[in-house]
Design a protein around this motif. Structure first.
Motif, short mmCIF file in Angstrom:
data_model
loop_
_atom_site.label_atom_id
_atom_site.label_comp_id
_atom_site.label_asym_id
_atom_site.label_seq_id
_atom_site.Cartn_x
_atom_site.Cartn_y
_atom_site.Cartn_z
N ALA A 223 -46.57 2.10 -8.94
CA ALA A 223 -47.18 3.14 -9.00
C ALA A 223 -46.42 4.38 -8.29
N ALA A 224 -46.69 5.62 -8.90
CA ALA A 224 -45.92 6.52 -8.24
C ALA A 224 -47.05 7.12 -7.37
N ALA A 225 -46.48 7.71 -6.09
CA ALA A 225 -47.27 8.15 -5.06
C ALA A 225 -46.84 9.65 -4.90
N VAL A 226 -47.59 10.63 -5.18
CA VAL A 226 -47.02 12.24 -5.16
C VAL A 226 -47.90 12.71 -3.75
N VAL A 227 -47.17 12.98 -2.83
CA VAL A 227 -47.52 13.60 -1.51
C VAL A 227 -46.91 14.90 -1.12
N ARG A 228 -47.29 15.81 -0.43
CA ARG A 228 -46.85 16.93 0.03
C ARG A 228 -45.38 16.54 0.76
N ALA A 229 -44.33 17.48 0.95
CA ALA A 229 -43.33 17.09 1.77
C ALA A 229 -43.52 17.14 3.10
N THR A 230 -44.50 17.76 3.48
CA THR A 230 -44.95 17.98 4.89
C THR A 230 -45.71 16.63 5.63
N VAL B 160 -51.07 2.58 -0.30
CA VAL B 160 -50.52 2.10 -1.69
C VAL B 160 -50.75 0.87 -2.00
N LYS B 161 -50.38 -0.22 -0.98
CA LYS B 161 -50.40 -1.35 -0.98
C LYS B 161 -51.77 -1.97 -1.34
N ALA B 162 -52.71 -1.43 -0.64
CA ALA B 162 -54.16 -1.84 -1.01
C ALA B 162 -54.58 -1.43 -2.23
N LEU B 163 -53.96 -0.10 -2.74
CA LEU B 163 -54.76 0.17 -4.30
C LEU B 163 -53.98 -0.73 -5.22
N LEU C 298 -44.04 9.66 -16.64
CA LEU C 298 -43.80 8.24 -16.37
C LEU C 298 -44.46 7.15 -17.36
N PRO C 299 -43.85 5.87 -17.21
CA PRO C 299 -44.59 4.87 -18.24
C PRO C 299 -46.03 4.78 -18.05
N GLY C 300 -46.66 4.76 -19.16
CA GLY C 300 -48.30 4.66 -19.10
C GLY C 300 -48.81 3.43 -18.30
N THR C 301 -47.94 2.41 -18.06
CA THR C 301 -48.46 1.34 -17.42
C THR C 301 -48.48 1.61 -16.01
N TRP C 302 -47.73 2.51 -15.30
CA TRP C 302 -47.64 2.82 -14.18
C TRP C 302 -48.82 3.80 -13.42
N ARG C 303 -49.33 3.20 -12.43
CA ARG C 303 -50.35 4.23 -11.98
C ARG C 303 -49.66 5.70 -11.03
N VAL C 304 -50.66 6.53 -11.21
CA VAL C 304 -50.10 7.76 -10.54
C VAL C 304 -51.06 8.18 -9.73
N LEU C 305 -50.68 7.99 -8.25
CA LEU C 305 -51.55 8.43 -7.23
C LEU C 305 -51.25 9.71 -6.67
N GLY D 87 -54.09 9.92 -16.57
CA GLY D 87 -53.81 8.62 -15.87
C GLY D 87 -53.73 9.07 -14.19
N VAL D 88 -54.04 10.35 -13.90
CA VAL D 88 -53.77 10.65 -12.28
C VAL D 88 -54.96 10.18 -11.83
N GLU D 89 -54.72 9.48 -10.53
CA GLU D 89 -56.01 9.22 -9.65
C GLU D 89 -55.68 10.11 -8.36
N VAL D 90 -56.80 10.94 -8.02
CA VAL D 90 -56.59 11.51 -6.66
C VAL D 90 -57.17 10.55 -5.89
#
Length: 187
Positions: free
Chosen positions: A83-90, A99-102, A132-139, A174-177
């Motif tokens: 999975a890709a995890a996208v968070v603010r730099a702050t 992420v582990k649970a998801l 990113l590859p379509g098989t990867w989750r984007v969080l 594919g994005v999951e908020v």
């Protein structure tokens, strides 16, 4: 759109500045969401300034606009889950909790750099959720998509950055908020 001291132009018009999988994904996304063609912009930067702290200082981009994308992997019953995890730099991604649970894995780790680069088709320090590859989750953390906010992200290449409305990023296929994806940044 004016962010910092850089000149921003539509990313689709600059395939030379973004990684090939990013450009291809932008083109597909723009077919489904026409605003992408106008609202996803890029700017050329010095690759030495690709990391958030250097970019903020060099181009006067507010630190709180930056979003970081980290790639995380784990295994469950012999199956690798990425999975890709996208968070603010702050903030920082809650890799060992949320992420582990998801991913539903016993242990989650950052994807090794060589694999991240090879399998994403992007440069280290420029990895972005777009392409990113379509098989990867984007969080995606809700702070990135907050109403009226913009996000400054990698472009798949260290020589440029992308800026786009956070709410638009939430429409990326594919994005999951995911609530609770980010933790406070360590002091």
């Amino acid at each position: 759109m004016q962010v910092g001291t850089l000149t921003w132009e539509p990313a689709l018009a600059h395939p030379d500045l973004v990684a090939p999988p990013v450009h291809a994904a932008l083109a597909r996304w723009a077919e489904a969401v026409p605003d992408v063609a106008e609202l996803v912009v890029c700017a050329e930067i010095d690759p030495a300034n690709a990391d958030t702290d250097e970019m903020t200082a060099a181009y006067e981009i507010p630190f709180e606009l930056s979003a970081n994308c980290v790639l995380v992997a784990g295994r469950r019953t012999g199956e690798e889950r990425i999975a890709a995890a996208v968070v603010r730099a702050t903030t920082r991604a809650d890799v060992n909790g949320r992420v582990k649970a998801l991913l539903d894995v016993r242990k989650a780790s950052f994807l090794p750099t060589d694999r991240a680069v090879a399998e994403s088709g992007m440069e280290y320090g420029g990895i972005t959720p777009i392409g990113l590859p379509g098989t990867w989750r984007v969080l995606l953390d809700p702070l990135v998509v907050a109403a009226g906010s913009v996000a400054c992200l990698g472009s798949g290449a260290r020589r440029s950055k992308l800026v786009l409305p956070g709410a638009l990023l939430a429409t990326l296929p594919g994005v999951e908020v995911v609530a609770g994806l980010a933790l406070p940044r360590a002091s």
